[in-house]
Design a protein around this motif. Structure first.
Motif, PDB file in Angstrom:
ATOM      1  N   MET A  19     -23.335  15.499  56.996  1.00  0.00           N
ATOM      2  CA  MET A  19     -22.650  15.187  58.254  1.00  0.00           C
ATOM      3  C   MET A  19     -22.397  16.430  59.095  1.00  0.00           C
ATOM      4  O   MET A  19     -22.596  17.566  58.655  1.00  0.00           O
ATOM      5  CB  MET A  19     -21.342  14.432  57.989  1.00  0.00           C
ATOM      6  CG  MET A  19     -20.267  15.203  57.275  1.00  0.00           C
ATOM      7  SD  MET A  19     -18.912  14.082  56.777  1.00  0.00           S
ATOM      8  CE  MET A  19     -18.332  13.540  58.398  1.00  0.00           C
ATOM      9  N   THR A  20     -21.999  16.162  60.324  1.00  0.00           N
ATOM     10  CA  THR A  20     -21.667  17.212  61.290  1.00  0.00           C
ATOM     11  C   THR A  20     -20.155  17.346  61.360  1.00  0.00           C
ATOM     12  O   THR A  20     -19.435  16.348  61.338  1.00  0.00           O
ATOM     13  CB  THR A  20     -22.183  16.819  62.688  1.00  0.00           C
ATOM     14  OG1 THR A  20     -23.606  16.751  62.644  1.00  0.00           O
ATOM     15  CG2 THR A  20     -21.738  17.828  63.742  1.00  0.00           C
ATOM     16  N   SER A  21     -19.658  18.576  61.429  1.00  0.00           N
ATOM     17  CA  SER A  21     -18.223  18.760  61.657  1.00  0.00           C
ATOM     18  C   SER A  21     -17.915  18.639  63.138  1.00  0.00           C
ATOM     19  O   SER A  21     -18.524  19.327  63.973  1.00  0.00           O
ATOM     20  CB  SER A  21     -17.771  20.133  61.160  1.00  0.00           C
ATOM     21  OG  SER A  21     -16.419  20.342  61.563  1.00  0.00           O
ATOM     22  N   GLY A  22     -16.976  17.758  63.454  1.00  0.00           N
ATOM     23  CA  GLY A  22     -16.577  17.612  64.849  1.00  0.00           C
ATOM     24  C   GLY A  22     -15.583  18.673  65.267  1.00  0.00           C
ATOM     25  O   GLY A  22     -15.530  19.075  66.432  1.00  0.00           O
ATOM     26  N   ALA A  23     -14.804  19.125  64.305  1.00  0.00           N
ATOM     27  CA  ALA A  23     -13.779  20.135  64.595  1.00  0.00           C
ATOM     28  C   ALA A  23     -14.355  21.530  64.434  1.00  0.00           C
ATOM     29  O   ALA A  23     -15.359  21.725  63.760  1.00  0.00           O
ATOM     30  CB  ALA A  23     -12.594  19.947  63.655  1.00  0.00           C
TER      31      ALA A  23
END
Lengths: 421, 421
Positions: free
Chosen positions: A360-364
């Motif tokens: 997944m991608t980190s949004g923060a």
């Protein structure tokens, strides 16, 4: 590392949870059940003191650098070869936003202590040093930019200029660092990690929504922060025909609704978190509106496109409403790709533990994105209930927290040089 | 009144201008060249003291009522018949908004003094008393509602409750009135005027835009003030997908843009002058947005329609965005019709003086709308440059100010009982 050693490394989940709770009570707010430990305040100093006390209990080598980053190192076996002198670093931060949850940042630092504790309690020395790091001012609510400690550590900003940063309360960062006693001697960046791993709550809803236990974070979205000031004409609310108004507040509102449209592409995120009107009087058309814009996207091209669309909209708006608009870039970070080797180990450890996982991608933004500039880095996420964070309602179950820490321990074990081979 | 007397009534324009300037320097702001005399502050007390000093110089009978309204009365000829004992009242206010112009309110009060001065200097007693009134807290920026002094004077609000009003600075109105020494003995409403005339700058662009010198104000639009609070969910700006947000700030912005549509009908005015976000942090989705809505329309049915449209929009918005919305009515005044007899005299006096004029609606709230509840009332407007008011740039030329005061004097002369007939 020898097999029987691996088997004897046990993570003390109870102790991890009790430390998260005790740190979470530091700077507790009287309302809402949250806590506030803005960087370099008295409450955050109490949090730092607690962390240092716990590092001493584990007999770690403690160092503080000139930007206030705290490092506690478990030494390696004397037999560690030259290359193995560089530590495997586990880190995050212990400062918070206003009225925050208990897990953001603190979980990653205290899970690092739990990993080190497992080695201590097993009487095992790792084959390379393990350093637990707590970076200064990750949240950036009192001093900007955020992720400041890791940014300086990675050489991304000059120490002297950062120490001169003036906070939202008018204080100078360097003075506050001295005041709370965390202006250390060590040069930022003096310890270059062999690699860096950060364990964190997702702070988003994806893992929970998909019923997945572990996030193997392979990249992190880019961040663009701007402060926008719109200047119109203060005028009487009852006598100025709509067509003759230069309403800074209305102009600001139309920027907010426009940004919602920009964010409708599904990957770009747009947030206006802070807003101020002047003179801010019920029957006077606002002369000034000043607000922040937080734009994020995992893809640099799309992030730049969003910035350009906003710029074009502001130019047209200034013309249409007869207002002046100025914009100041506060923060700009490009998207980050993490180390595929570490991500692969996270996935392998999750599989061998029988845990569900997803890339997944980190949004923060996280300190890992800064340290990734100087060392291979990656992150592990555990679920956040309802995706809520930066809020007292932030919640991850004890079972999930302990599960994540155990996964971190397994990843660390497998990333250490194996002297058997 | 005898003709030779009329001819000897001369308005001292120079003195009027010098008093406007001197009062305008009271509470002067260090920036922007404006002045701030919020009701019952030390600066406003200095303005009151100055007005009372000038009333004493004209040897007027000075009375202060329990809400702090100041009255200075020029007695009538002893031969005045019973009915003529009730005064012709000329009034307005001397409190200001924040960083205000010099003319709003002050012009009407000081023009009243100029009219009385003309009688004094001519050695003429009027055939009914002439009372100059300065009403408390017309602007309503520190204590709400606005037009408070005249509202209480007209019996529109109970004195005791109003004295308990808590200001934006946490002070109690009755205590501040005592503190500055203007809690008078007189019962509000004790002097019922025979009729009431208020001279005021337009505070709007119409007269200047049409090149007209005098406005004969025959009605005044209705005013609806609400405070709206939107409660959403604070959450992380980087990890919360747009579709899962409950963004109080975005919801507030969409109310502002919706109200601009409402105001596009050309008669309704909508202003959001005051706005606050919580926690007001750059990377946190706003949990709360609190703002004021100022709606005005000369037609009660259209004003109610605008209020209903807003109410319906808020209900739909709460549903669509998953936020809670509450609304509190702060102020609600219906449109006011002024006295056609006085309006006709204003027009006749303008014609005989060779001035251009038009009948018009007042967009702003004025003390005249309150006194209209207990006596025939009307207003006279002079042009405002660019329609700017509630702003240091508020401007009306000395020639226009003196012209308006001379018109007021002529209207007063013709509204006094003529003992010749």
């Amino acid at each position: 590392m020898q097999l029987q050693h691996n088997h004897s490394l046990i993570l003390d989940g109870k102790r991890l949870i009790s430390q998260i709770n005790e740190l979470g009570e530091t700077g507790a707010d009287t309302i809402n059940g949250g806590r506030t430990r803005a960087a370099l305040t008295d409450d955050e100093k109490r949090g730092r003191d607690l962390l240092v006390k716990w590092m001493k209990e584990l007999d770690l080598d403690i160092q503080v650098d000139k930007i206030g980053n705290i490092f506690g190192t478990l030494p390696a076996t004397s037999s560690a070869p030259g290359d193995a002198s560089r530590p495997l670093m586990i880190g995050s931060h212990i400062d918070t936003v206003v009225n925050a949850g208990a897990f953001d940042g603190c979980y990653g630092v205290l899970a690092g202590l739990a990993v080190v504790r497992a080695f201590r309690q097993a009487g095992i020395q790792p084959t390379r040093p393990i350093t637990v790091a707590a970076f200064t001012n990750e949240e950036g609510i009192r001093y900007q930019p955020d992720m400041m400690g890791s940014l300086v550590y990675a050489g991304g900003a000059p120490l002297a200029a950062i120490l001169d940063t003036i906070g939202t309360d008018g204080t100078r960062l360097g003075d506050e660092l001295e005041r709370i006693g965390y202006a250390g001697e060590m040069e930022p960046g003096a310890i270059i990690p062999h690699e860096y791993i950060e364990l964190h709550i997702e702070q988003g809803p994806i893992l929970e929504a998909e019923g997945i236990q572990i996030g193997a974070v392979e990249n992190l979205q880019g961040i663009s922060w701007q402060e926008i000031t719109i200047t119109g004409t203060a005028n009487h609310a009852g006598t100025t025909p709509t067509r003759l108004r230069h309403d800074a507040g209305y102009a600001a509102a139309s920027v907010i609704t426009f940004l919602r449209d920009i964010a409708s592409n599904g990957t770009t995120l747009a947030t206006i978190g802070s807003m101020r009107f002047e003179p801010n009087v019920i029957n006077v058309i606002p002369r000034l509106a000043r607000f922040t814009v937080d734009l994020r996207d995992p893809d640099e091209a799309r992030l730049q496109a969003a910035e350009q669309k906003l710029k074009d909209f502001l130019a047209a708006l200034a013309e249409k409403e007869g207002v002046q608009i100025s914009s100041e870039q506060l923060v700009r970070f490009q998207p980050v790709m993490f180390d595929q080797g570490i991500v692969a180990q996270i996935i392998q450890s999750a599989e061998s533990a029988g845990l569900s996982y997803r890339r997944m991608t980190s949004g923060a933004g996280h300190d890992a994105q800064m340290i990734a500039r100087i060392a291979p880095a990656a992150m592990i996420f555990v679920p956040s209930k309802d995706g809520i964070s930066h809020n007292p309602a932030e919640f991850t179950s004890e079972e999930e927290l302990i599960r994540g820490a155990n996964l971190l321990l397994d990843v660390v074990k497998h990333r250490l040089p194996d002297h058997q081979n």
